[in-house]
Design an enzyme around this catalytic site. Structure first.
Site, mmCIF file in Angstrom:
data_model
loop_
_atom_site.group_PDB
_atom_site.id
_atom_site.type_symbol
_atom_site.label_atom_id
_atom_site.label_comp_id
_atom_site.label_asym_id
_atom_site.label_seq_id
_atom_site.Cartn_x
_atom_site.Cartn_y
_atom_site.Cartn_z
ATOM 1 N N ASP A 98 0.846 -1.195 0.000
ATOM 2 C CA ASP A 98 0.000 0.000 0.000
ATOM 3 C C ASP A 98 0.881 1.244 0.000
ATOM 4 O O ASP A 98 0.989 1.970 0.996
ATOM 5 C CB ASP A 98 -0.942 -0.025 1.199
ATOM 6 C CG ASP A 98 -1.948 -1.160 1.107
ATOM 7 O OD1 ASP A 98 -2.276 -1.563 -0.023
ATOM 8 O OD2 ASP A 98 -2.402 -1.643 2.159
ATOM 9 N N LYS A 132 -11.050 -5.121 -6.615
ATOM 10 C CA LYS A 132 -12.445 -5.223 -6.151
ATOM 11 C C LYS A 132 -13.443 -4.761 -7.215
ATOM 12 O O LYS A 132 -14.238 -3.853 -7.002
ATOM 13 C CB LYS A 132 -12.648 -4.412 -4.870
ATOM 14 C CG LYS A 132 -11.756 -4.810 -3.704
ATOM 15 C CD LYS A 132 -12.076 -3.964 -2.479
ATOM 16 C CE LYS A 132 -11.206 -4.331 -1.300
ATOM 17 N NZ LYS A 132 -9.821 -3.801 -1.450
ATOM 18 N N ILE A 155 -21.503 -3.871 -14.116
ATOM 19 C CA ILE A 155 -22.405 -4.788 -14.800
ATOM 20 C C ILE A 155 -21.603 -5.990 -15.313
ATOM 21 O O ILE A 155 -20.393 -5.891 -15.546
ATOM 22 C CB ILE A 155 -23.160 -4.083 -15.942
ATOM 23 C CG1 ILE A 155 -22.187 -3.595 -17.024
ATOM 24 C CG2 ILE A 155 -24.002 -2.932 -15.412
ATOM 25 C CD1 ILE A 155 -22.890 -3.050 -18.260
#
Length: 234
Positions: A10, A60, A64
């Protein structure tokens, strides 16, 4: 069975990543999240794979079904080892994600493992019920999402270690459970609410743990890594 200890990279950019990796043993299993991937793009994945690391690409996806399918087809070409989606996108979206991975995986390579995010470890039950309007306790919500993920053909889910036993109860012990929110007892909790130690995650049955600040923000990352590794491996 080798259960991965995944280090969350990170950091803002490739330079910060390289500075961190210099302090740690190699090869590693690393997680590349949104910040680093959006800053550096696919080239950072190529570099990590060239250096022999395994990579969990943590984006993540949640859109659609057709959009997710097409995106996963592209991500599969990067040769990453794990990718993820939000289970909240539904069974059709998750199934489309798997189809995209299968279509994009280069011959001779293994398809990346596909896991679904159940509830973020920053989510508590008050948020679950009042903000997300999920009228269930955390165990009920996570186990339901895990069952949907399995129905869609996913390899496993992301969850707190606290929910791992009930996930295995409903989905079987071979269903993968990847656990973030890992802290040593003396560490600051930060923005996580459902946290456990590496030893607790092992006892609860997590397949893999993802560790960020307990290693990356430590005065001596290599020493912190070794402490966590020993607790995790037992």
């Amino acid at each position: 069975m080798i259960r991965p200890l995944i280090i969350a990279l990170d950091v803002e950019n490739r330079q910060n990543m390289q500075e961190l990796l210099k302090t740690l043993p190699k090869p590693l299993f690393v997680k590349v999240g949104m910040e680093l991937f959006y800053s550096e793009g696919p080239a950072v994945i190529e570099q990590l794979k060239d250096e022999g690391h395994q990579v969990f690409l943590d984006l993540k996806l949640h859109d659609i079904p057709n959009t997710v399918k097409r995106a996963m087809r592209q991500l599969a070409t990067l040769g990453v080892d794990i990718v993820n989606v939000h289970v909240a996108g539904g069974v059709n979206m998750m199934a489309a994600a798997r189809e995209g991975l299968e279509a994009g995986t280069v011959d001779g390579r293994n398809r990346p493992k596909l896991i679904g995010v159940t509830q973020l470890t920053s989510t508590n039950e008050a948020m679950l019920q009042k903000e997300l309007l999920i009228q269930s306790n955390m165990n009920g919500a996570v186990s339901h999402y895990a069952r949907l993920a399995k129905e869609a053909g996913l390899d496993g889910v992301v969850s707190s270690a606290q929910e791992v036993p009930i996930i295995h109860e409903h989905c079987g012990p071979s269903f993968l459970t990847v656990t973030p929110g890992i802290r040593l007892k003396e560490d600051d909790k930060g923005d996580q609410t459902r946290i456990v130690t590496p030893e607790e995650a092992r006892t609860l049955g997590s397949w893999a743990i993802v560790v960020g600040r307990s290693i990356t923000a430590a005065p001596d990352p290599a020493a912190a890594y070794e402490i966590i590794r020993k607790q995790w491996e037992g």
